[in-house]
Design an enzyme around this catalytic site. Sequence first.
Site, PDB file in Angstrom:
ATOM      1  N   HIS A 129       0.805  -1.232   0.000  1.00  0.00           N
ATOM      2  CA  HIS A 129       0.000   0.000   0.000  1.00  0.00           C
ATOM      3  C   HIS A 129       0.834   1.276   0.000  1.00  0.00           C
ATOM      4  O   HIS A 129       0.487   2.254  -0.652  1.00  0.00           O
ATOM      5  CB  HIS A 129      -0.942   0.025   1.204  1.00  0.00           C
ATOM      6  CG  HIS A 129      -2.217  -0.692   0.945  1.00  0.00           C
ATOM      7  ND1 HIS A 129      -3.415  -0.057   0.754  1.00  0.00           N
ATOM      8  CD2 HIS A 129      -2.474  -2.012   0.807  1.00  0.00           C
ATOM      9  CE1 HIS A 129      -4.368  -0.952   0.521  1.00  0.00           C
ATOM     10  NE2 HIS A 129      -3.816  -2.142   0.552  1.00  0.00           N
ATOM     11  N   ASP A 148      -3.883   6.955   2.420  1.00  0.00           N
ATOM     12  CA  ASP A 148      -4.406   5.707   1.878  1.00  0.00           C
ATOM     13  C   ASP A 148      -5.916   5.698   2.158  1.00  0.00           C
ATOM     14  O   ASP A 148      -6.352   6.112   3.236  1.00  0.00           O
ATOM     15  CB  ASP A 148      -3.735   4.521   2.587  1.00  0.00           C
ATOM     16  CG  ASP A 148      -4.056   3.208   1.895  1.00  0.00           C
ATOM     17  OD1 ASP A 148      -5.225   2.761   1.990  1.00  0.00           O
ATOM     18  OD2 ASP A 148      -3.166   2.615   1.273  1.00  0.00           O
TER      19      ASP A 148
END
Length: 481
Positions: free
Chosen positions: A31, A130
């Site tokens: 990520h 994120d």
Amino acid sequence: MATNGHHNHNHQLHHHPRRHVAVCAFPFGTHAAPLLLLVKRLAAAAPDVRFSFLNTTKSNSLLFKAINVSGFPNIVPCSIMPDDHDKGDGGHHHLKAIGVFLQAAPDGVRRGVAEIEAAVGVAVSCLITDAFLWFCGEIADKKGVPWVPLWTASSASLSVHVHTDDLRNKFGTHHNSGTCHEKIADCIPGMSNVRISDLPLGVVFGDLDSPFSKMLHNMGLVLPKASAVVINSFEELLPAITRDLKSKMRCLLNVGPFALTSPPQVESDQFGCLEWMDQHKVGSVAYISFGTVATPSKEEIIALAESLEATGVPFIWSLKDSAKAQLPLSFMKRIESNKTCGMVISWAPQLKLLAHPSMGVFITHCGWNSIMESIVNGVPLICRPILGDQVLNQRLIESVLKFGTGIEGGTITKSGTMKALHQVLSSHEGKQMRSNVKVLKELAEQGIRSGSTSNENFKVLIELVTGPTNGRVVENKKSEW
């Protein structure tokens, strides 16, 4: 909070940057890397803006080793979470570690933002995070600044999380997918080929109360309120899904594929893969890599080795040393005695391999980064999804984009893999897959030319992140969190 030492000397350069952006990473899986690649692109476009990269100590130290930001004094890694939140390798432990991290993260981010504001002397003017860190929307809202989440996976899985309540209302919730297995998720535009069993765990089946499922559900509810949602994709890939998401979001920005817009710096080729590739026929080599988080079982690894031996397909297999020990001795001996039949290595320059003319097929876990990399290089796939949105990705590849196949029965068997290899490398169907992925490759390349959708979307993003606080942001005040 410690900023990584080797960046401290850069603070003088940016005593008072024009604006100060806080970037919040999710430290698991792959990520954090796409987020840093996006930030690098923004930092190049806005050298007078400081980007404070908030992450766990461990994730930051690995990340800034892997991605070189030496030319960007305006990107500063800031470690805001102690390391005990980011230990974790392998399935269960991994989920537990994610649960612990998610519990600590809201306070960690609030504290981290206050500390970097004090250290830099400039208030944070935007939060780029994120998408998993859905609570950052609330933090940004309280500060009256834009919240710009990055969704690192496909627009299809994003759509599933945004439509979770619609799916639950229509299909109910189940502990396993058996009861509505073959039903089609047709309450979502663009999903007419997707079955309920293709959806990620925690949407309509599985443990809906796990911290991870709750996080995804909350995220799906709040993302439509974000100032803009950024995706590592291009609009032309899944147009119906993109149109629907645009109607749900205040602003949806496909600014990818990152493999083209933010290519990694020179990837080392310590094992001499490219030279090895040069010895093979065009379109003949199989490349195998199952990502960093989960690998198939020992039985599957053995079955894959047996199928490679039986078919004689030349291969490069990127496999962690710990998993290498599971390979049959006869298989390893054959490679050692005949170097041209294949190589098993601990790390491969993936983008360069996929771009090589000898590359014939990529055997993958179907993570989104790998899919985008195979699209931009025009390589068909054999899919063995392991977790998260990977089953859904396989379905898109097989039934919507049509440039790859799963393995019969869903797990790797010798006969199933031999069949899949034959299908992709030697059959008429495989030829069709190759021409389908070439079309997608061209669309991806068009998508990043000047004046194209991804490029125009990136301009909107730069303006949002670096521009004056404009009307779009003030409108945040009305949103009910």
